[in-house]
Scaffold this motif. Structure first.
Motif, PDB file in Angstrom:
ATOM      1  N   ILE A   5      35.491  56.086  42.924  1.00 43.60           N
ATOM      2  CA  ILE A   5      37.151  56.100  42.634  1.00 43.60           C
ATOM      3  C   ILE A   5      37.970  55.239  43.586  1.00 43.60           C
ATOM      4  N   ARG A   6      37.804  55.577  44.853  1.00 44.80           N
ATOM      5  CA  ARG A   6      38.427  54.882  45.711  1.00 44.80           C
ATOM      6  C   ARG A   6      38.052  53.267  45.848  1.00 44.80           C
ATOM      7  N   PHE A   7      36.745  53.160  45.647  1.00 42.24           N
ATOM      8  CA  PHE A   7      36.367  51.621  45.578  1.00 42.24           C
ATOM      9  C   PHE A   7      36.955  51.088  44.620  1.00 42.24           C
ATOM     10  N   THR A   8      37.069  51.911  43.424  1.00 38.52           N
ATOM     11  CA  THR A   8      37.534  50.933  42.131  1.00 38.52           C
ATOM     12  C   THR A   8      39.061  50.773  42.333  1.00 38.52           C
ATOM     13  N   LYS A   9      39.811  51.625  42.864  1.00 34.56           N
ATOM     14  CA  LYS A   9      41.138  51.452  43.113  1.00 34.56           C
ATOM     15  C   LYS A   9      41.344  50.241  44.103  1.00 34.56           C
ATOM     16  N   ILE A  10      40.455  50.499  45.383  1.00 37.16           N
ATOM     17  CA  ILE A  10      40.564  48.999  46.212  1.00 37.16           C
ATOM     18  C   ILE A  10      40.199  47.688  45.509  1.00 37.16           C
ATOM     19  N   ILE A  11      39.114  47.544  44.618  1.00 37.72           N
ATOM     20  CA  ILE A  11      38.998  46.554  43.919  1.00 37.72           C
ATOM     21  C   ILE A  11      40.021  46.178  42.969  1.00 37.72           C
ATOM     22  N   GLU A  12      40.636  46.845  42.341  1.00 37.76           N
ATOM     23  CA  GLU A  12      41.868  46.692  41.618  1.00 37.76           C
ATOM     24  C   GLU A  12      42.927  46.159  42.380  1.00 37.76           C
ATOM     25  N   GLU A  13      43.109  46.793  43.636  1.00 43.30           N
ATOM     26  CA  GLU A  13      44.235  46.160  44.446  1.00 43.30           C
ATOM     27  C   GLU A  13      43.843  44.719  44.960  1.00 43.30           C
ATOM     28  N   MET A  14      42.508  44.528  45.220  1.00 41.93           N
ATOM     29  CA  MET A  14      41.984  43.180  45.836  1.00 41.93           C
ATOM     30  C   MET A  14      42.098  42.115  44.635  1.00 41.93           C
ATOM     31  N   THR A  15      41.888  42.336  43.390  1.00 40.24           N
ATOM     32  CA  THR A  15      41.896  41.541  42.250  1.00 40.24           C
ATOM     33  C   THR A  15      43.402  41.227  42.057  1.00 40.24           C
ATOM     34  N   GLU A  16      44.327  42.299  41.911  1.00 41.14           N
ATOM     35  CA  GLU A  16      45.688  42.087  41.638  1.00 41.14           C
ATOM     36  C   GLU A  16      46.294  41.328  43.065  1.00 41.14           C
ATOM     37  N   ASP A  17      46.030  41.485  44.298  1.00 38.72           N
ATOM     38  CA  ASP A  17      46.279  40.641  45.132  1.00 38.72           C
ATOM     39  C   ASP A  17      46.112  39.125  44.997  1.00 38.72           C
ATOM     40  N   LEU A  18      44.687  38.860  44.726  1.00 39.38           N
ATOM     41  CA  LEU A  18      44.325  37.506  44.520  1.00 39.38           C
ATOM     42  C   LEU A  18      45.054  36.830  43.427  1.00 39.38           C
ATOM     43  N   GLU A  19      45.098  37.499  42.375  1.00 36.15           N
ATOM     44  CA  GLU A  19      45.907  36.943  41.225  1.00 36.15           C
ATOM     45  C   GLU A  19      47.521  36.762  41.582  1.00 36.15           C
ATOM     46  N   MET A  20      47.906  37.846  42.029  1.00 37.35           N
ATOM     47  CA  MET A  20      49.586  37.672  42.388  1.00 37.35           C
ATOM     48  C   MET A  20      50.104  36.822  43.503  1.00 37.35           C
ATOM     49  N   GLN A  21      49.185  36.977  44.413  1.00 35.41           N
ATOM     50  CA  GLN A  21      49.373  36.208  45.680  1.00 35.41           C
ATOM     51  C   GLN A  21      49.041  34.667  45.758  1.00 35.41           C
ATOM     52  N   ALA A  22      47.911  34.498  45.143  1.00 36.64           N
ATOM     53  CA  ALA A  22      46.932  33.307  45.186  1.00 36.64           C
ATOM     54  C   ALA A  22      46.780  32.415  43.841  1.00 36.64           C
ATOM     55  N   GLY A  23      47.083  33.246  42.871  1.00 37.07           N
ATOM     56  CA  GLY A  23      46.774  32.795  41.562  1.00 37.07           C
ATOM     57  C   GLY A  23      45.426  32.718  41.148  1.00 37.07           C
ATOM     58  N   LEU A  24      44.280  33.394  42.102  1.00 37.58           N
ATOM     59  CA  LEU A  24      42.934  33.517  41.577  1.00 37.58           C
ATOM     60  C   LEU A  24      42.572  34.364  40.622  1.00 37.58           C
ATOM     61  N   VAL A  25      42.138  34.243  39.472  1.00 38.99           N
ATOM     62  CA  VAL A  25      41.656  35.357  38.475  1.00 38.99           C
ATOM     63  C   VAL A  25      40.112  35.090  38.642  1.00 38.99           C
ATOM     64  N   LEU A  26      39.562  36.053  39.155  1.00 32.78           N
ATOM     65  CA  LEU A  26      37.946  36.132  39.042  1.00 32.78           C
ATOM     66  C   LEU A  26      37.463  36.306  37.613  1.00 32.78           C
ATOM     67  N   THR A  27      36.248  35.550  37.650  1.00 32.44           N
ATOM     68  CA  THR A  27      35.465  35.474  36.252  1.00 32.44           C
ATOM     69  C   THR A  27      34.722  36.990  36.071  1.00 32.44           C
ATOM     70  N   GLY A  28      34.116  37.123  34.945  1.00 31.33           N
ATOM     71  CA  GLY A  28      33.555  38.222  34.495  1.00 31.33           C
ATOM     72  C   GLY A  28      32.421  38.449  35.823  1.00 31.33           C
ATOM     73  N   ALA A  29      31.611  37.327  35.877  1.00 25.54           N
ATOM     74  CA  ALA A  29      30.505  37.411  36.819  1.00 25.54           C
ATOM     75  C   ALA A  29      30.941  37.801  38.418  1.00 25.54           C
ATOM     76  N   GLN A  30      32.077  37.250  38.625  1.00 25.31           N
ATOM     77  CA  GLN A  30      32.556  37.604  39.915  1.00 25.31           C
ATOM     78  C   GLN A  30      32.893  38.853  40.034  1.00 25.31           C
ATOM     79  N   LEU A  31      33.709  39.402  39.060  1.00 23.94           N
ATOM     80  CA  LEU A  31      34.202  40.839  39.015  1.00 23.94           C
ATOM     81  C   LEU A  31      33.072  41.803  39.228  1.00 23.94           C
ATOM     82  N   ARG A  32      31.973  41.504  38.320  1.00 26.18           N
ATOM     83  CA  ARG A  32      30.691  42.291  38.533  1.00 26.18           C
ATOM     84  C   ARG A  32      30.131  42.445  39.723  1.00 26.18           C
ATOM     85  N   GLU A  33      30.111  41.120  40.599  1.00 26.29           N
ATOM     86  CA  GLU A  33      29.542  41.064  41.778  1.00 26.29           C
ATOM     87  C   GLU A  33      30.349  41.790  42.829  1.00 26.29           C
TER      88      GLU A  33
END
Length: 99
Positions: A5-33
């Protein structure tokens, strides 16, 4: 289960930071990795448009206040965005795990 659960929340924060701070949206394959290994490897060409903003975010945010970092692998010209947590009580860096 709690760790998942904590890893899931951390990954959500990572992807949100990347999108909001840098405009980087990870692909489905990148999210799975990212979910499987807690880090994602990006080619130079994939990260290049976002690299300046990523560097700015990392430079302006204390390591103890963020849950990820970005590392350049010079040997093969790739970048690793990895879970990276620092606190007085805990240190986690997944950049070289599950290689």
């Amino acid at each position: 289960m709690t760790l998942d659960i904590r890893f899931t929340k951390i990954i959500e924060e990572m992807t949100e930071d990347l999108e909001m701070q840098a405009g980087l949206v990870l692909t489905g394959a990148q999210l799975r990795e990212l979910k499987l290994k807690q880090h994602v490897v990006l080619k130079d060409s994939e990260i290049k448009p976002y690299l300046y903003n990523i560097k700015e975010f990392l430079a302006n945010t204390q390591p103890s206040e963020r849950v990820w970092d970005c590392f350049n692998v010079l040997s093969n010209n790739t970048y690793i965005i990895a879970m990276h947590i620092e606190s007085p009580y805990f240190y986690l860096d997944t950049a070289d795990l599950n290689g």
